[in-house]
Structure formats: structure tokens, C-alpha cells
Design an enzyme around this catalytic site. Structure first.
Site, short mmCIF file in Angstrom:
data_model
loop_
_atom_site.label_atom_id
_atom_site.label_comp_id
_atom_site.label_asym_id
_atom_site.label_seq_id
_atom_site.Cartn_x
_atom_site.Cartn_y
_atom_site.Cartn_z
N HIS A 222 -17.17 22.24 11.81
CA HIS A 222 -18.21 22.74 12.74
C HIS A 222 -19.57 22.39 12.11
O HIS A 222 -19.84 21.23 11.84
CB HIS A 222 -17.96 24.23 12.95
CG HIS A 222 -18.72 24.90 14.06
ND1 HIS A 222 -19.45 24.23 15.00
CD2 HIS A 222 -18.85 26.22 14.37
CE1 HIS A 222 -19.99 25.10 15.85
NE2 HIS A 222 -19.64 26.32 15.48
N HIS A 261 -15.62 15.17 19.11
CA HIS A 261 -16.03 16.46 19.65
C HIS A 261 -14.90 17.09 20.45
O HIS A 261 -14.13 16.38 21.11
CB HIS A 261 -17.28 16.32 20.54
CG HIS A 261 -18.01 17.60 20.70
ND1 HIS A 261 -17.69 18.50 21.69
CD2 HIS A 261 -18.99 18.17 19.95
CE1 HIS A 261 -18.47 19.57 21.55
NE2 HIS A 261 -19.26 19.40 20.51
N ASP A 312 -24.23 16.18 14.60
CA ASP A 312 -24.44 16.29 13.15
C ASP A 312 -24.72 14.97 12.44
O ASP A 312 -25.37 14.96 11.40
CB ASP A 312 -23.22 16.95 12.50
CG ASP A 312 -23.22 18.46 12.69
OD1 ASP A 312 -24.32 19.04 12.74
OD2 ASP A 312 -22.14 19.06 12.80
C1 LIG Z 1 -22.02 20.86 15.75
C2 LIG Z 1 -20.59 20.64 15.72
O1 LIG Z 1 -19.84 21.53 15.38
S1 LIG Z 1 -20.04 19.15 16.22
C3 LIG Z 1 -18.48 18.94 15.38
C4 LIG Z 1 -18.71 18.73 13.91
N1 LIG Z 1 -17.45 18.41 13.21
C5 LIG Z 1 -17.20 17.18 12.72
O2 LIG Z 1 -17.99 16.26 12.82
C6 LIG Z 1 -15.89 17.06 11.99
C7 LIG Z 1 -15.16 15.78 12.37
N2 LIG Z 1 -14.63 15.88 13.72
C8 LIG Z 1 -13.46 16.56 13.96
O3 LIG Z 1 -12.79 17.06 13.05
C9 LIG Z 1 -13.01 16.70 15.40
O4 LIG Z 1 -13.47 15.63 16.17
C10 LIG Z 1 -13.48 18.04 16.04
C11 LIG Z 1 -13.08 19.22 15.14
C12 LIG Z 1 -14.99 18.04 16.22
C13 LIG Z 1 -12.81 18.17 17.40
O5 LIG Z 1 -11.45 18.28 17.18
P1 LIG Z 1 -10.41 18.05 18.38
O6 LIG Z 1 -10.89 18.68 19.61
O7 LIG Z 1 -9.07 18.43 17.86
O8 LIG Z 1 -10.49 16.46 18.52
P2 LIG Z 1 -9.75 15.50 19.57
O9 LIG Z 1 -8.69 16.24 20.33
O10 LIG Z 1 -10.77 14.78 20.33
O11 LIG Z 1 -9.03 14.46 18.60
C14 LIG Z 1 -8.36 13.32 19.14
C15 LIG Z 1 -7.86 12.46 18.02
O12 LIG Z 1 -8.95 11.86 17.32
C16 LIG Z 1 -8.88 12.15 15.94
N3 LIG Z 1 -10.21 12.46 15.47
C17 LIG Z 1 -11.09 13.31 16.05
N4 LIG Z 1 -12.22 13.34 15.32
C18 LIG Z 1 -12.04 12.49 14.29
C19 LIG Z 1 -12.85 12.11 13.21
N5 LIG Z 1 -14.07 12.62 13.06
N6 LIG Z 1 -12.37 11.22 12.32
C20 LIG Z 1 -11.14 10.71 12.48
N7 LIG Z 1 -10.31 11.03 13.49
C21 LIG Z 1 -10.77 11.92 14.37
C22 LIG Z 1 -8.03 13.41 15.88
O13 LIG Z 1 -7.43 13.57 14.61
C23 LIG Z 1 -7.04 13.20 16.98
O14 LIG Z 1 -6.05 12.30 16.51
P3 LIG Z 1 -4.48 12.56 16.81
O15 LIG Z 1 -4.40 12.54 18.32
O16 LIG Z 1 -3.81 11.44 16.12
O17 LIG Z 1 -4.20 13.92 16.24
O1 LIG Z 2 -19.29 22.88 20.86
C1 LIG Z 2 -18.66 22.71 19.81
O2 LIG Z 2 -17.41 22.85 19.70
C2 LIG Z 2 -19.36 22.35 18.57
C3 LIG Z 2 -20.79 21.93 18.76
O3 LIG Z 2 -21.07 20.81 19.09
C4 LIG Z 2 -21.82 22.93 18.58
O4 LIG Z 2 -21.51 24.12 18.36
O5 LIG Z 2 -23.01 22.57 18.65
#
Ligand SMILES: CC(=O)SCCNC(=O)CCNC(=O)[C@H](O)C(C)(C)COP(=O)(O)OP(=O)(O)OC[C@H]1O[C@@H](n2cnc3c(N)ncnc32)[C@H](O)[C@@H]1OP(=O)(O)O
Ligand SMILES: O=C([O-])CC(=O)C(=O)O
Length: 376
Positions: A222, A261, A312
């Protein structure tokens, strides 16, 4: 226009957990609105203080309301001595998000929310004092100085940089902080906001709701992703090296922080905005590496995985170009998201039923307790 993402599976994905009038995320695939206003227009035409007012009080302020609000926030920046004493006990190597969590919790002891009728004043106080908490601790533990936490800066972002550096920021830096705080202010039922709402649904106090939310924002999936992204990109000294390393990470199935996301399908509307400011800052400092590394990682992730930068990723380079220590990146997010969290707490309280979902049981069938001497 992008298709909305198909949302199913674990993590409550795609299930409505309540209603809100505060925000829409990815309704048409990639959009973001706060109380109906598009994020692009807010980032271009408003200040963070106007957005805070919009979220907390329900409307964009007129000039008189905004002036009074800014004066109020400016008058609430001092820290109680008891809180300074606590902050001075926290070691230099503590994580600043733990400092935020403790600072908020301690304030809850000193200025307890006695009645929900006080919720607006409580939120305004937190908005005013969060930069003071993190900067007081940072300067005391790292530079051995006890800073004065009241400044005459009108903006929360300018005030934060002033406390951190001991001098007023440039116009460019104050502007970028303003945009950044607007982008981070609110995002519907994300994990930290949902934490705050669950806590609010028990009729708990605002400080407890916000303290819990800070804990949820801390994680690298997050808000912690902006720091994690910085730790990653600063290892690479060229775009070619970045590309090779990212390809290796993808082959090992590593997560690339700052990408993907839970809701958006093809882009995060905040990315284009902060990316543009990161480019301006890169030019301002004469950077020849970090911005091109970031752009290459963005291109490789899209080419290889159709994964896009979330809010981010370009925040990492933007903050770095402003010489903000990496470990303070996520606390800045807190100083902003506090407004969204508090607005959600108010909304939950105004139409409350305790949040208590069910679980699918996967454990053993009913069984008898074996006497202790017979257990293996
Ligand atoms: C302000 C915020 O909070 S924005 C989010 C900040 N977090 C990050 O940047 C961390 C990296 N990103 C992630 O871990 C994820 O994309 C999350 C937590 C944001 C969302 O998670 P989910 O909703 O489960 O992602 P989603 O369903 O779209 O994933 C689809 C596939 O892409 C992959 N994937 C998603 N994000 C990433 C990533 N950043 N790097 C590599 N692979 C990824 C997943 O592992 C999944 O693969 P699978 O089907 O083989 O398991
Ligand atoms: O909406 C989300 O899951 C994460 C995010 O981008 C935020 O909190 O800004």
C-alpha cells in the site's frame, strides 16, 4: 476509454463493503474523482487546503472560508510538551511510520475525542500537527535539534518542507508538495481507509481510527510502495541496467513496487500528473539518471506485463529530487490521506452499522478435547 477491471476473487475484490459520497476510483477504468471533481482539475486549479476542506466539510470553500481555514490550521501546529517528550524517546533508527503511529496515538491520550460533536476540530488538529510530529522527531533524532514547529507557511506542504529543512522551500518545491498532497488525499475503500472505517464502525474515537489506518498504510503493498520503489530504482545507474534488472526480477516473479493496482485496469490517473512534476524536478536538479531509469522501468513493465505505474512510482523520484529522505516518503502520504480517512470516519458514523463480515470456515469438523496426557 479504458474498460473497468474485472474484479473477483480473494481480498474482498469486487464486493461492495458499503457506500460513500466521497470518491470514485476507476469507475470508467481509469478515472478518479473527489466528491465529483476530477483529480486532474483539482491538481491543476486548487490547493491541498481546499481539497482538505472539500473532503472534511463537504464543499469547496469560498475565499473567506479558505482564508479562515488556513488561519485555523496554522494556529494548531504546536506540539504538547508531553508529546515532544515521547517523540524524543523514539530511536533514530525507528521507522518514521511507527513514529507517526505513536504520535497519533499519544495525542489521543492528551487530546481525547470526548464527543463526536468535536470530530471536525479533531481532524483539523491532526491535519495541522502531523507534519510537526514527524519533523520534530526527525530533526531531534537525526540533527540533535529541538525545532519550533510553528511556521507562517500557509500551505501544509510548504510547512512540512520548512520544518524539515529549517528554511522556506522554493516555489517549485511548494507547488509539487501541494500537487502531491492532493493526489494522495483520498481513494475510496483502499486498505487503510477501510481499516479506519472498521474501527469507526465500533464507535471508537478518531485517534484510534487514524492510528489503525497508519498501520495499514505502512505496508509495501500500500503506501509503503513509494519508499520501496525508491530503494529499487536508486540501485541502478542507467536505463539499460534498470531494464536488465527488471527483466530478471520479473523472471524470478518478484513484485515490482509502484506498479499495478487493485482497481485500475490500464492506468492510475495520478501517475501522469506526478510524472510531469518529477520531470520538471529532474530538469531542475540536472539529473541524468533517475528519471530515465524510472521511465525505462515504466516502459518495460508495460511491454512485458501490461502493468502500469500507480501513484507511488513517480512520487519516489519526485520526492528524491526535492532531497526528501526516503524514509519520510510514506509519512508525507499520511499527512495527506488523513483527510480522506477522517472524512470516511465521519461518513461511517453518520450512517453506522458495525462492520462484521462472515468467513468461510476451512478448519476441522467438530471434535473432542483429548486429555493433555494423551496428546502427541
Ligand atoms: C497508493 C497505493 O497503495 S497504490 C499500490 C501500491 N503498491 C504497490 O505498488 C505494490 C506492488 N503492486 C502490487 O503488489 C499489486 O499490484 C497490488 C497490491 C497493488 C494489487 O494487487 P492485486 O489486486 O492482487 O493485483 P492484480 O489482481 O491486478 O494482479 C494480477 C497479476 O499481476 C501480478 N502483479 C500485480 N502487480 C505486480 C507488480 N507490481 N509486480 C509484479 N507482478 C505484479 C500479480 O502477482 C498477479 O499475477 P498472478 O495472476 O500470476 O497472481
Ligand atoms: O486504492 C487502493 O487500493 C490503493 C491506492 O491507490 C490508494 O489508497 O491511494
Amino acid at each position: 476509454m479504458a474498460e473497468a477491471k474485472k474484479l473477483t476473487g480473494a481480498g474482498l475484490r469486487g464486493q461492495s463493503a458499503g457506500s460513500t459520497a466521497l470518491c470514485t476510483v476507476g469507475k470508467s477504468g481509469s478515472g478518479l474523482t473527489y466528491r465529483g471533481y476530477d483529480i486532474h482539475e483539482l491538481a491543476e486549479k486548487s490547493t491541498f487546503e481546499e481539497v482538505a476542506y472539500l473532503l472534511l466539510k463537504g464543499k469547496l470553500p469560498n475565499q473567506a472560508e479558505l482564508t479562515a481555514y488556513i488561519e485555523k490550521i496554522k494556529s494548531l501546529r504546536q506540539l504538547p510538551d508531553a508529546l515532544k517528550t515521547v517523540l524524543e524517546q523514539i530511536p533514530k533508527d525507528a521507522h518514521p511510520m511507527d513514529v507517526m503511529r505513536t504520535g497519533c496515538s499519544m495525542l489521543g491520550n492528551l487530546e481525547t475525542e470526548a464527543s463526536f460533536a468535536d470530530e471536525q476540530d479533531m481532524a483539523d488538529r491532526l491535519l495541522a500537527v502531523f507534519p510537526s510530529i514527524i519533523c520534530y522527531w526527525y530533526r531531534f533524532s537525526h540533527d540533535d535539534v529541538r525545532i519550533e514547529t510553528v511556521t507562517d507557511d500557509d500551505s501544509v506542504g510548504g510547512h512540512f518542507l520548512h520544518l524539515l529543512r529549517g528554511e522556506k522551500p522554493s516555489e517549485l518545491h511548494a507547488k509539487v508538495m501541494n500537487v502531491s498532497l492532493i493526489l494522495y488525499a483520498e481513494h475510496e475503500f483502499n486498505a487503510s481507509t477501510f481499516t479506519a472505517r472498521v474501527c469507526a464502525s465500533t464507535l471508537s474515537d478518531l485517534h484510534s481510527c487514524i492510528t489503525g489506518a497508519i498501520g495499514s498504510l505502512r505496508g509495501p503493498l500500500h503506501g509503503g510502495a513509494n519508499e520501496a520503489a525508491m530503494d529499487m530504482i536508486e540501485q541502478w545507474s542507467s536505463a539499460d541496467e534498470a531494464e536488465a534488472e527488471v527483466l530478471g526480477m520479473l523472471a524470478r516473479k518478484d513484485k515490482i513496487m509502484g506498479f499495478g493496482h487493485a482497481i485500475y485496469s490500464t492506468s492510475d490517473p495520478r501517475n501522469g500528473i506526478i510524472k510531469e512534476w518529477s520531470k520538471k524536478l529532474s530538469d531542475d536538479v540536472g539529473d541524468t539518471v533517475l528519471y530515465s531509469v524510472s521511465e525505462r522501468v515504466e516502459a518495460v513493465m508495460w511491454r512485458e506485463k501490461k502493468l502500469f505505474c500507480n501513484a507511488d512510482f513517480f512520487h519516489a523520484s519526485a520526492y528524491h529530487f526535492m532531497d526528501i529522505p526516503t524514509k519520510l516518503f510514506t509519512p508525507i502520504f499520511v499527512c495527506s490521506r488523513l483527510t480522506g480517512w477522517a472524512a470516511h470516519v465521519f461518513e461511517q458514523r453518520a450512517n453506522n452499522r458495525i462492520i462484521r463480515p462472515s468467513a468461510d470456515y476451512t478448519g476441522p469438523e467438530p471434535r473432542n478435547v483429548t486429555p493433555i496426557e494423551s496428546r502427541t
